[in-house]
Design a protein around this motif. Structure first.
Motif, PDB file in Angstrom:
ATOM      1  N   VAL A 162      37.421  73.566  16.592  1.00  0.00           N
ATOM      2  CA  VAL A 162      38.946  73.400  16.039  1.00  0.00           C
ATOM      3  C   VAL A 162      39.735  73.026  16.964  1.00  0.00           C
ATOM      4  O   VAL A 162      39.686  73.792  18.296  1.00  0.00           O
ATOM      5  N   ALA A 163      40.258  71.649  17.129  1.00  0.00           N
ATOM      6  CA  ALA A 163      41.130  71.310  18.489  1.00  0.00           C
ATOM      7  C   ALA A 163      42.308  70.579  17.792  1.00  0.00           C
ATOM      8  O   ALA A 163      42.260  69.733  16.722  1.00  0.00           O
ATOM      9  N   TYR A 164      43.136  70.688  18.660  1.00  0.00           N
ATOM     10  CA  TYR A 164      44.655  69.848  18.152  1.00  0.00           C
ATOM     11  C   TYR A 164      44.368  68.469  18.971  1.00  0.00           C
ATOM     12  O   TYR A 164      43.859  68.167  19.934  1.00  0.00           O
ATOM     13  N   ALA A 165      44.836  67.562  17.901  1.00  0.00           N
ATOM     14  CA  ALA A 165      44.513  66.052  18.363  1.00  0.00           C
ATOM     15  C   ALA A 165      45.584  65.688  19.479  1.00  0.00           C
ATOM     16  O   ALA A 165      46.435  64.624  19.054  1.00  0.00           O
ATOM     17  N   SER A 166      45.159  66.040  20.525  1.00  0.00           N
ATOM     18  CA  SER A 166      46.107  65.583  21.978  1.00  0.00           C
ATOM     19  C   SER A 166      45.248  64.796  22.612  1.00  0.00           C
ATOM     20  O   SER A 166      44.262  65.027  23.207  1.00  0.00           O
ATOM     21  N   THR A 167      46.191  63.554  23.344  1.00  0.00           N
ATOM     22  CA  THR A 167      45.482  62.818  24.450  1.00  0.00           C
ATOM     23  C   THR A 167      43.928  62.306  24.294  1.00  0.00           C
ATOM     24  O   THR A 167      43.837  61.851  23.296  1.00  0.00           O
ATOM     25  N   ALA A 168      43.138  62.873  25.222  1.00  0.00           N
ATOM     26  CA  ALA A 168      41.864  62.391  25.008  1.00  0.00           C
ATOM     27  C   ALA A 168      40.769  63.322  24.048  1.00  0.00           C
ATOM     28  O   ALA A 168      39.511  62.755  23.611  1.00  0.00           O
ATOM     29  N   VAL A 169      41.370  64.298  23.630  1.00  0.00           N
ATOM     30  CA  VAL A 169      40.464  65.269  22.527  1.00  0.00           C
ATOM     31  C   VAL A 169      39.848  64.599  21.221  1.00  0.00           C
ATOM     32  O   VAL A 169      38.893  64.601  21.040  1.00  0.00           O
ATOM     33  N   PRO A 170      40.750  63.741  20.740  1.00  0.00           N
ATOM     34  CA  PRO A 170      40.014  62.943  19.506  1.00  0.00           C
ATOM     35  C   PRO A 170      38.956  62.144  19.878  1.00  0.00           C
ATOM     36  O   PRO A 170      37.927  61.910  19.285  1.00  0.00           O
ATOM     37  N   ASP A 171      38.967  61.470  20.875  1.00  0.00           N
ATOM     38  CA  ASP A 171      37.831  60.602  21.405  1.00  0.00           C
ATOM     39  C   ASP A 171      36.670  61.298  21.816  1.00  0.00           C
ATOM     40  O   ASP A 171      35.394  60.916  21.512  1.00  0.00           O
ATOM     41  N   THR A 172      36.926  62.378  22.633  1.00  0.00           N
ATOM     42  CA  THR A 172      35.921  63.155  23.010  1.00  0.00           C
ATOM     43  C   THR A 172      35.016  63.950  22.105  1.00  0.00           C
ATOM     44  O   THR A 172      33.895  63.915  21.744  1.00  0.00           O
ATOM     45  N   MET A 173      35.663  64.478  21.087  1.00  0.00           N
ATOM     46  CA  MET A 173      35.419  65.444  19.883  1.00  0.00           C
ATOM     47  C   MET A 173      34.857  64.279  18.840  1.00  0.00           C
ATOM     48  O   MET A 173      33.768  64.902  18.101  1.00  0.00           O
ATOM     49  N   GLY A 174      35.140  63.420  18.563  1.00  0.00           N
ATOM     50  CA  GLY A 174      34.726  62.394  17.325  1.00  0.00           C
ATOM     51  C   GLY A 174      34.945  63.251  15.999  1.00  0.00           C
ATOM     52  O   GLY A 174      36.129  63.628  15.894  1.00  0.00           O
TER      53      GLY A 174
END
Length: 206
Positions: A135-147
């Motif tokens: 579970v992660a906040y969609a900030s900076t590089a997180v969405p790209d890394t997490m997919g």
């Protein structure tokens, strides 16, 4: 843009048996791994966990794995934040060995990240490797890394994060889907894939 080259072979080493034996007790373990610094927004991790622990499932604990200085103003602030919330079962591990880090990943049931500034976020990939729902906040590089390997949060509201934790800790069908996606996503971070991208970029620049 090329991902960080991660040596996944290291994560196959033997984890700390002490950590595994101590925390494989039926309590759901929520994990954060990273530096104890303001941009990681660890206070939001604590708030989200506290909301979940009080409103959804009391049989949970939070591990914040990372070294800290007792006299640091941010760490002092975090301790005060815990006191204000009257949060329970929040554990700061301090500096740990690699064997111990592996132990915490092995016992984790969910990974929670509320950081507001990430260039890549290696711990998210580590969580994927160990098939831990994220579970992660969609900030900076997180969405790209997490997919699509978990729950991406649009806001920092504790109740929204707690709802995400409820899904990844209790919805078996959703959990299995996330683990399958993690297996697929992590292929993009494998040594051969990353090396190929690096060579491609270097050749294009010649």
């Amino acid at each position: 843009v090329v991902p960080i080259l991660i040596c996944f072979e290291d994560y196959m080493k033997k984890p700390s048996e002490k950590i595994i034996n101590s925390y494989s007790d039926g309590v759901k373990n929520i994990l954060f791994v990273g530096r104890i610094v303001p941009n990681k927004k660890i206070e939001d991790v604590i708030s989200a966990y506290d909301y979940y622990q009080k409103k959804v499932d009391a049989k949970t604990r939070l591990f914040i794995v990372g070294s800290y200085n007792e006299k640091d103003s941010y760490f002092t602030y975090l301790r005060e934040h815990i006191k204000t919330l009257k949060a329970q079962n929040v554990i700061f591990t301090g500096h740990v060995t690699f064997e111990e880090i592996l132990g915490y990943y092995h016992v984790a049931d969910a990974f929670l990240c509320m950081s507001e500034h990430e260039g890549f976020c290696v711990p998210i990939v580590e969580a994927m490797f160990f098939k831990i729902p994220i579970v992660a906040y969609a900030s900076t590089a997180v969405p790209d890394t997490m997919g699509k390997c978990g729950i991406l949060l649009k806001t920092k509201k504790a109740e929204e994060a707690a709802e995400g934790l409820k899904i990844v800790l209790n919805d078996r069908k959703h959990i299995e889907t996330i683990k399958l996606r993690e297996t697929e996503q992590i292929m993009d971070f494998g040594r051969k894939t990353v090396e190929a991208k690096i060579f491609e970029i270097l050749q294009a620049g010649m």
